[in-house]
Write a protein that holds these residues in place. Sequence first.
Motif, mmCIF file in Angstrom:
data_model
loop_
_atom_site.group_PDB
_atom_site.id
_atom_site.type_symbol
_atom_site.label_atom_id
_atom_site.label_comp_id
_atom_site.label_asym_id
_atom_site.label_seq_id
_atom_site.Cartn_x
_atom_site.Cartn_y
_atom_site.Cartn_z
ATOM 1 N N GLY A 153 -48.454 1.899 -71.535
ATOM 2 C CA GLY A 153 -48.339 3.016 -72.458
ATOM 3 C C GLY A 153 -47.534 4.165 -71.905
ATOM 4 O O GLY A 153 -47.422 5.220 -72.529
ATOM 5 N N LEU A 154 -46.977 3.955 -70.749
ATOM 6 C CA LEU A 154 -46.163 5.025 -70.181
ATOM 7 C C LEU A 154 -44.782 5.040 -70.816
ATOM 8 O O LEU A 154 -44.194 6.105 -71.022
ATOM 9 C CB LEU A 154 -46.017 4.819 -68.668
ATOM 10 C CG LEU A 154 -47.316 4.938 -67.885
ATOM 11 C CD1 LEU A 154 -47.130 4.455 -66.463
ATOM 12 C CD2 LEU A 154 -47.789 6.377 -67.895
ATOM 13 N N VAL A 155 -44.281 3.888 -71.065
ATOM 14 C CA VAL A 155 -42.958 3.802 -71.675
ATOM 15 C C VAL A 155 -43.141 3.484 -73.143
ATOM 16 O O VAL A 155 -43.778 2.494 -73.506
ATOM 17 C CB VAL A 155 -42.120 2.711 -70.974
ATOM 18 C CG1 VAL A 155 -40.799 2.509 -71.700
ATOM 19 C CG2 VAL A 155 -41.885 3.090 -69.524
ATOM 20 N N THR A 156 -42.601 4.303 -73.945
ATOM 21 C CA THR A 156 -42.707 4.073 -75.378
ATOM 22 C C THR A 156 -41.312 4.099 -75.988
ATOM 23 O O THR A 156 -40.304 4.261 -75.298
ATOM 24 C CB THR A 156 -43.568 5.164 -76.040
ATOM 25 O OG1 THR A 156 -42.910 6.421 -75.863
ATOM 26 C CG2 THR A 156 -44.945 5.203 -75.424
ATOM 27 N N ASP A 157 -41.284 3.953 -77.256
ATOM 28 C CA ASP A 157 -39.987 4.021 -77.919
ATOM 29 C C ASP A 157 -39.374 5.407 -77.778
ATOM 30 O O ASP A 157 -38.162 5.573 -77.801
ATOM 31 C CB ASP A 157 -40.148 3.661 -79.394
ATOM 32 C CG ASP A 157 -40.610 2.218 -79.554
ATOM 33 O OD1 ASP A 157 -41.196 1.889 -80.600
ATOM 34 O OD2 ASP A 157 -40.394 1.432 -78.603
ATOM 35 N N GLN A 158 -40.231 6.390 -77.689
ATOM 36 C CA GLN A 158 -39.709 7.744 -77.528
ATOM 37 C C GLN A 158 -39.380 8.039 -76.080
ATOM 38 O O GLN A 158 -38.412 8.746 -75.782
ATOM 39 C CB GLN A 158 -40.730 8.786 -78.019
ATOM 40 C CG GLN A 158 -40.769 8.919 -79.517
ATOM 41 C CD GLN A 158 -41.447 7.727 -80.150
ATOM 42 O OE1 GLN A 158 -42.324 7.121 -79.545
ATOM 43 N NE2 GLN A 158 -41.032 7.372 -81.338
ATOM 44 N N VAL A 159 -40.195 7.524 -75.223
ATOM 45 C CA VAL A 159 -40.001 7.813 -73.802
ATOM 46 C C VAL A 159 -39.520 6.541 -73.131
ATOM 47 O O VAL A 159 -40.238 5.541 -73.092
ATOM 48 C CB VAL A 159 -41.324 8.274 -73.156
ATOM 49 C CG1 VAL A 159 -41.130 8.532 -71.681
ATOM 50 C CG2 VAL A 159 -41.840 9.509 -73.869
ATOM 51 N N SER A 160 -38.359 6.617 -72.627
ATOM 52 C CA SER A 160 -37.819 5.428 -71.980
ATOM 53 C C SER A 160 -38.091 5.483 -70.488
ATOM 54 O O SER A 160 -38.480 6.509 -69.940
ATOM 55 C CB SER A 160 -36.320 5.328 -72.224
ATOM 56 O OG SER A 160 -35.630 6.189 -71.346
ATOM 57 N N LEU A 161 -37.824 4.393 -69.881
ATOM 58 C CA LEU A 161 -38.076 4.320 -68.446
ATOM 59 C C LEU A 161 -37.209 5.310 -67.692
ATOM 60 O O LEU A 161 -37.647 5.931 -66.722
ATOM 61 C CB LEU A 161 -37.804 2.898 -67.952
ATOM 62 C CG LEU A 161 -37.992 2.658 -66.460
ATOM 63 C CD1 LEU A 161 -39.422 2.913 -66.056
ATOM 64 C CD2 LEU A 161 -37.570 1.242 -66.096
ATOM 65 N N HIS A 162 -36.010 5.438 -68.129
ATOM 66 C CA HIS A 162 -35.133 6.355 -67.418
ATOM 67 C C HIS A 162 -35.653 7.789 -67.468
ATOM 68 O O HIS A 162 -35.480 8.556 -66.526
ATOM 69 C CB HIS A 162 -33.726 6.293 -68.014
ATOM 70 C CG HIS A 162 -33.055 5.008 -67.695
ATOM 71 N ND1 HIS A 162 -31.769 4.728 -68.073
ATOM 72 C CD2 HIS A 162 -33.486 3.907 -67.051
ATOM 73 C CE1 HIS A 162 -31.432 3.527 -67.668
ATOM 74 N NE2 HIS A 162 -32.452 2.997 -67.043
ATOM 75 N N VAL A 163 -36.243 8.099 -68.571
ATOM 76 C CA VAL A 163 -36.791 9.458 -68.666
ATOM 77 C C VAL A 163 -37.888 9.665 -67.632
ATOM 78 O O VAL A 163 -37.954 10.691 -66.953
ATOM 79 C CB VAL A 163 -37.324 9.696 -70.084
ATOM 80 C CG1 VAL A 163 -38.131 10.974 -70.139
ATOM 81 C CG2 VAL A 163 -36.182 9.736 -71.072
#
Lengths: 561, 91
Positions: A523-533
């Motif tokens: 749940g850390l990476v979502t469509d809004q929050v990408s891994l790069h972020v």
Amino acid sequence: MADHNPDGDPTPRTLLRRVLDTADPRTPRRPRSARTGAQRALLETASSRRLSGQTKTIAKGRSRGARSIGRSAHVQARGHLEEQTPRTLLKNILLTAPESSILMPESVVKPVPAPQVVQPSRRESSRSSLELQLPELEPSTTLAPGLLAPGRRKQRLRLSMFQQGVDQGLPLSQEPQGNADASSLTSSLNLTFATPLQPQSVQRPGLARRPPARRAVDVGAFLQDLRDTSLAPPNIVLEDTQPFSQPTVGSPNVYHSLPCTPHTGAEDAEQAAGRRTQSSGPGLQNNRPGKPAQFLAGEAEEVDAFALGFLSTSSGVSGEDEVEPLHNGVEEAEKKMKEEGVSVSEMEATGAQGPSRAEEPEGHTQVTEAEGSQGTAEAEGPGASSGDEDASSRAASPESASGTPESLQARRHHQFPEPAPPPGAAVLSSEPAEPLLVRCPPRPRTTGPRPRQDPHKAGLSHYVKLFSFFAKMPMERKALEMVEKCLDKYFQHLCDDLEVFAAHAGRKTVKPEDLELLMRRQGLVTDQVSLHVLVERHLPLEYRQLLIPCAYSGNSVFPAQ
Amino acid sequence: MALSTIVSQKKQIKRKAPRGFLKRVFKRQKPQLRLEKSGDLLVHLNCLLFVHRLAEESRTNACESKCRVINKEHVLAAAKVKSRFLFLSKN
């Protein structure tokens, strides 16, 4: 005037002055003249303007700085000379003598001609001023310079005059006069010009910024005070940077619970020290009823004695000792404490200090823990935890510290529970054995598990520190241990998941895609929050460069995708 | 590598990733697997976020119980709540 008095005829002048003094201060000039003429303290009232003028001149002679004032006074004096009053007559009499003396100061004062020239101009102004408002001002001017033979007084007068002038709203042109008058008034009323100066002097301390009365914190004294006052509710702040001290946790606890038979002096000393450190632990375990009052009173003395000799560790220890005896035996504890206290103080001062100092960092933490434990003594739960923490910290400290401190601590441990009668002899016998055991195992053990545990724990400790950093709150040792366990399990699960993901992708190498998938599942990476972020947010720049492909010159991308 | 600024704590936190440690742990756990070059950095990132979340939860628990110190109960409760992400069984 002062000049002439010694020079001229003091008798008539003094008499006249006295007369004038007794007379009402019609004009401040009188005081001025009196001052200038005779003594500054003398303030003649109803000074004739002539006198004032003379005094002014005299004053000028005295204080060169007050030339301006003197001039005004002089002018005023001359202006006053015009008028005829009994006082003026008297003053004239006085003036006769001073006249001669006037010459002297004038001669002494080289710039006499200059002021004299100015005087006539001032005379006129003074006359007008005299008639207008404050003839008093004029004499004050004369008086002011006369009185302020030294620069200070002049300044004082000026200031006072200025103040009064300001208060009275004198015109600026007449400021010098007004100031003099004002000062003369004040002077006439009060023998000195100090009054106007007082506010200044008073203001100074107010204005002056005293450095905050802060002194270097004396940990020993501080701890001593804590104990003296009461079991201050300390926070169980784990300042000890040593994360893990589990192995020896059990042993110190045993020591605490054991009642230590009073040993000889050396042991007693250590006992006392040990008790203090250990008291928190065992005391807590014994469920202190929270009767620090009794023991504190008795042991406070000892504690004080100890604290003086000891460092913070000792002070904390003593406090702990107080707590402990509460449970077991007040009397016994007191006796032992006192006995040991004496011996302890001696011993501690000598031997304990050395190792205690070596353990300072630990001791501080221990002390804090001890205090905290003391404070929480009433609360069993936190007390126990703190006790454990102390024990663990102590355990850690012996490990980290050299052998001597460890031995001392060990001794302290078992010496500590003297006041605890219940455990009995069995415990005592075990005590000596346990400390030895405690000491021995760590050394041989460390060789074995060290390569495995220590690096592993060192790595975990990194994350544990991060945990405490993120928490932004003080944490208990047990909490940190719990965090360690959680991290351990977390790593295991992590590896399993990565294995599963890699196998799912038909690979035997875990790739960043697997990691991303893992984070997405978490749940850390979502469509809004990408891994790069996330990478940008939490990782330092060097790592970001390695992880996030970036285009460089030459149409190259690094890292290559 | 990079030292974090002192935000609210007196001690400085090194944000350097213990790459050797992570690699060793992974190797010990799964000797048959290989970890890629930058993989351990992401693992480190994951750990950071996990620890961060755990600390936040523990802090919340401690604040709710009005304790000024984080207790191990708080940590345990936080771990149980957050374990749904990682642990198949709660601690």
